[in-house]
Write a protein that holds these residues in place. Sequence first.
Motif, PDB file in Angstrom:
ATOM      1  N   ILE A 175       5.127  10.709  -3.153  1.00  0.00           N
ATOM      2  CA  ILE A 175       4.435   9.954  -2.296  1.00  0.00           C
ATOM      3  C   ILE A 175       4.295   8.233  -3.266  1.00  0.00           C
ATOM      4  CG2 ILE A 175       3.306  10.705  -1.606  1.00  0.00           C
ATOM      5  CD1 ILE A 175       2.622   9.980   0.712  1.00  0.00           C
ATOM      6  N   THR A 176       4.751   7.033  -2.833  1.00  0.00           N
ATOM      7  CA  THR A 176       3.232   6.286  -2.822  1.00  0.00           C
ATOM      8  C   THR A 176       3.081   5.489  -1.677  1.00  0.00           C
ATOM      9  OG1 THR A 176       3.571   4.116  -4.411  1.00  0.00           O
ATOM     10  CG2 THR A 176       5.634   4.576  -3.851  1.00  0.00           C
ATOM     11  N   GLN A 177       2.423   4.818  -1.943  1.00  0.00           N
ATOM     12  CA  GLN A 177       1.438   3.682  -0.760  1.00  0.00           C
ATOM     13  C   GLN A 177       0.565   3.407  -1.290  1.00  0.00           C
ATOM     14  OE1 GLN A 177      -1.076   3.169   1.518  1.00  0.00           O
ATOM     15  NE2 GLN A 177      -2.671   4.361   0.062  1.00  0.00           N
ATOM     16  N   SER A 178       0.631   1.715  -0.570  1.00  0.00           N
ATOM     17  CA  SER A 178      -0.174   0.143  -1.205  1.00  0.00           C
ATOM     18  C   SER A 178      -0.254  -0.386   0.325  1.00  0.00           C
ATOM     19  CB  SER A 178       1.030  -0.110  -2.185  1.00  0.00           C
ATOM     20  OG  SER A 178      -0.150  -1.694  -2.464  1.00  0.00           O
ATOM     21  N   LYS A 201      -3.496  -6.488   1.670  1.00  0.00           N
ATOM     22  CA  LYS A 201      -4.315  -6.780   2.810  1.00  0.00           C
ATOM     23  C   LYS A 201      -4.266  -6.358   4.189  1.00  0.00           C
ATOM     24  CE  LYS A 201      -4.423 -11.750   0.885  1.00  0.00           C
ATOM     25  NZ  LYS A 201      -4.697 -12.559   1.164  1.00  0.00           N
ATOM     26  N   GLU A 202      -3.253  -7.225   5.142  1.00  0.00           N
ATOM     27  CA  GLU A 202      -3.452  -5.699   6.711  1.00  0.00           C
ATOM     28  C   GLU A 202      -1.588  -5.160   5.872  1.00  0.00           C
ATOM     29  OE1 GLU A 202      -2.280 -10.600   7.727  1.00  0.00           O
ATOM     30  OE2 GLU A 202      -3.493  -9.424   6.565  1.00  0.00           O
ATOM     31  N   TYR A 203      -1.020  -6.104   4.976  1.00  0.00           N
ATOM     32  CA  TYR A 203      -0.061  -4.953   5.427  1.00  0.00           C
ATOM     33  C   TYR A 203       0.233  -3.454   4.789  1.00  0.00           C
ATOM     34  CZ  TYR A 203       2.171  -9.162   7.240  1.00  0.00           C
ATOM     35  OH  TYR A 203       1.211 -10.670   7.560  1.00  0.00           O
ATOM     36  N   PHE A 204       0.931  -2.897   5.239  1.00  0.00           N
ATOM     37  CA  PHE A 204       1.156  -0.877   4.609  1.00  0.00           C
ATOM     38  C   PHE A 204       2.530  -0.623   4.108  1.00  0.00           C
ATOM     39  CE2 PHE A 204       2.153   3.139   5.352  1.00  0.00           C
ATOM     40  CZ  PHE A 204       1.001   4.128   4.595  1.00  0.00           C
ATOM     41  N   ALA A 205       2.771  -0.455   3.529  1.00  0.00           N
ATOM     42  CA  ALA A 205       3.821  -0.158   2.504  1.00  0.00           C
ATOM     43  C   ALA A 205       3.661   1.896   1.827  1.00  0.00           C
ATOM     44  CB  ALA A 205       4.655  -0.738   1.348  1.00  0.00           C
ATOM     45  N   MET A 206       5.012   2.377   2.217  1.00  0.00           N
ATOM     46  CA  MET A 206       4.961   3.499   1.727  1.00  0.00           C
ATOM     47  C   MET A 206       6.876   3.965   1.263  1.00  0.00           C
ATOM     48  SD  MET A 206       3.470   6.943   3.172  1.00  0.00           S
ATOM     49  CE  MET A 206       4.339   7.401   4.953  1.00  0.00           C
ATOM     50  N   VAL A 207       7.020   4.926   0.219  1.00  0.00           N
ATOM     51  CA  VAL A 207       8.112   5.572  -0.221  1.00  0.00           C
ATOM     52  C   VAL A 207       7.770   6.442  -0.163  1.00  0.00           C
ATOM     53  CG1 VAL A 207      10.269   5.215  -1.099  1.00  0.00           C
ATOM     54  CG2 VAL A 207       8.884   2.996  -0.682  1.00  0.00           C
ATOM     55  N   MET A 208       8.522   7.720   0.615  1.00  0.00           N
ATOM     56  CA  MET A 208       8.224   9.678   0.343  1.00  0.00           C
ATOM     57  C   MET A 208       9.759   9.772  -0.228  1.00  0.00           C
ATOM     58  SD  MET A 208       6.665  10.552   3.575  1.00  0.00           S
ATOM     59  CE  MET A 208       5.173  11.532   3.332  1.00  0.00           C
ATOM     60  N   VAL A 225      14.626  10.123   0.877  1.00  0.00           N
ATOM     61  CA  VAL A 225      14.045   8.772   1.019  1.00  0.00           C
ATOM     62  C   VAL A 225      13.495   8.322   2.204  1.00  0.00           C
ATOM     63  CG1 VAL A 225      13.194   6.834  -0.387  1.00  0.00           C
ATOM     64  CG2 VAL A 225      14.863   8.605  -1.252  1.00  0.00           C
ATOM     65  N   ILE A 226      12.163   8.442   2.834  1.00  0.00           N
ATOM     66  CA  ILE A 226      11.522   7.418   3.921  1.00  0.00           C
ATOM     67  C   ILE A 226      10.785   6.239   3.422  1.00  0.00           C
ATOM     68  CG2 ILE A 226      10.044   8.190   6.063  1.00  0.00           C
ATOM     69  CD1 ILE A 226      10.442  10.970   5.047  1.00  0.00           C
ATOM     70  N   SER A 227      11.396   5.095   3.739  1.00  0.00           N
ATOM     71  CA  SER A 227      10.134   4.424   3.346  1.00  0.00           C
ATOM     72  C   SER A 227       9.067   3.608   5.874  1.00  0.00           C
ATOM     73  CB  SER A 227      10.708   3.336   3.501  1.00  0.00           C
ATOM     74  OG  SER A 227      12.174   2.838   3.578  1.00  0.00           O
ATOM     75  N   VAL A 228       8.624   2.778   5.049  1.00  0.00           N
ATOM     76  CA  VAL A 228       7.950   2.718   6.640  1.00  0.00           C
ATOM     77  C   VAL A 228       6.748   1.436   5.447  1.00  0.00           C
ATOM     78  CG1 VAL A 228       5.891   3.182   7.905  1.00  0.00           C
ATOM     79  CG2 VAL A 228       7.213   5.012   6.612  1.00  0.00           C
ATOM     80  N   ILE A 229       6.989   1.261   6.895  1.00  0.00           N
ATOM     81  CA  ILE A 229       6.573  -0.813   6.182  1.00  0.00           C
ATOM     82  C   ILE A 229       5.911  -0.515   8.126  1.00  0.00           C
ATOM     83  CG2 ILE A 229       6.964  -3.320   5.375  1.00  0.00           C
ATOM     84  CD1 ILE A 229       9.103  -1.650   3.555  1.00  0.00           C
ATOM     85  N   GLY A 230       4.421  -1.969   7.347  1.00  0.00           N
ATOM     86  CA  GLY A 230       4.365  -2.788   8.822  1.00  0.00           C
ATOM     87  C   GLY A 230       2.838  -2.630   8.982  1.00  0.00           C
TER      88      GLY A 230
END
Length: 87
Positions: A33-36, A39-46, A4-9
């Motif tokens: 994959i899901t991403q959201s 506002k200015e914040y990005f979140a993704m889980v793969m 599981v890879i998560s990316v936030i920023g």
Amino acid sequence: MKAVISVIGHDAKGIIAKVSSICAEHETNIIDITQSVMKEYFAMVMVTELCDSNFSALSASLADFEKASGMKVHVMHEDIFNSMHRI
């Protein structure tokens, strides 16, 4: 194995493309994959699938991406992820 890879920023152009390219370089298949963007914040889980032998190299490349991008990136084996989130 699955990971599981998560990316936030902060949101920026090309985040999914860059992470997907890193996965492809390490022969990692993206299963889900899901991403959201909020506002200015990005979140993704793969959820990904890869050979056990590629896990360390994938983690190192994603750590390099984390440093270069300022994003927060976590990579973990699916079993660890499931154990951490089991009630």
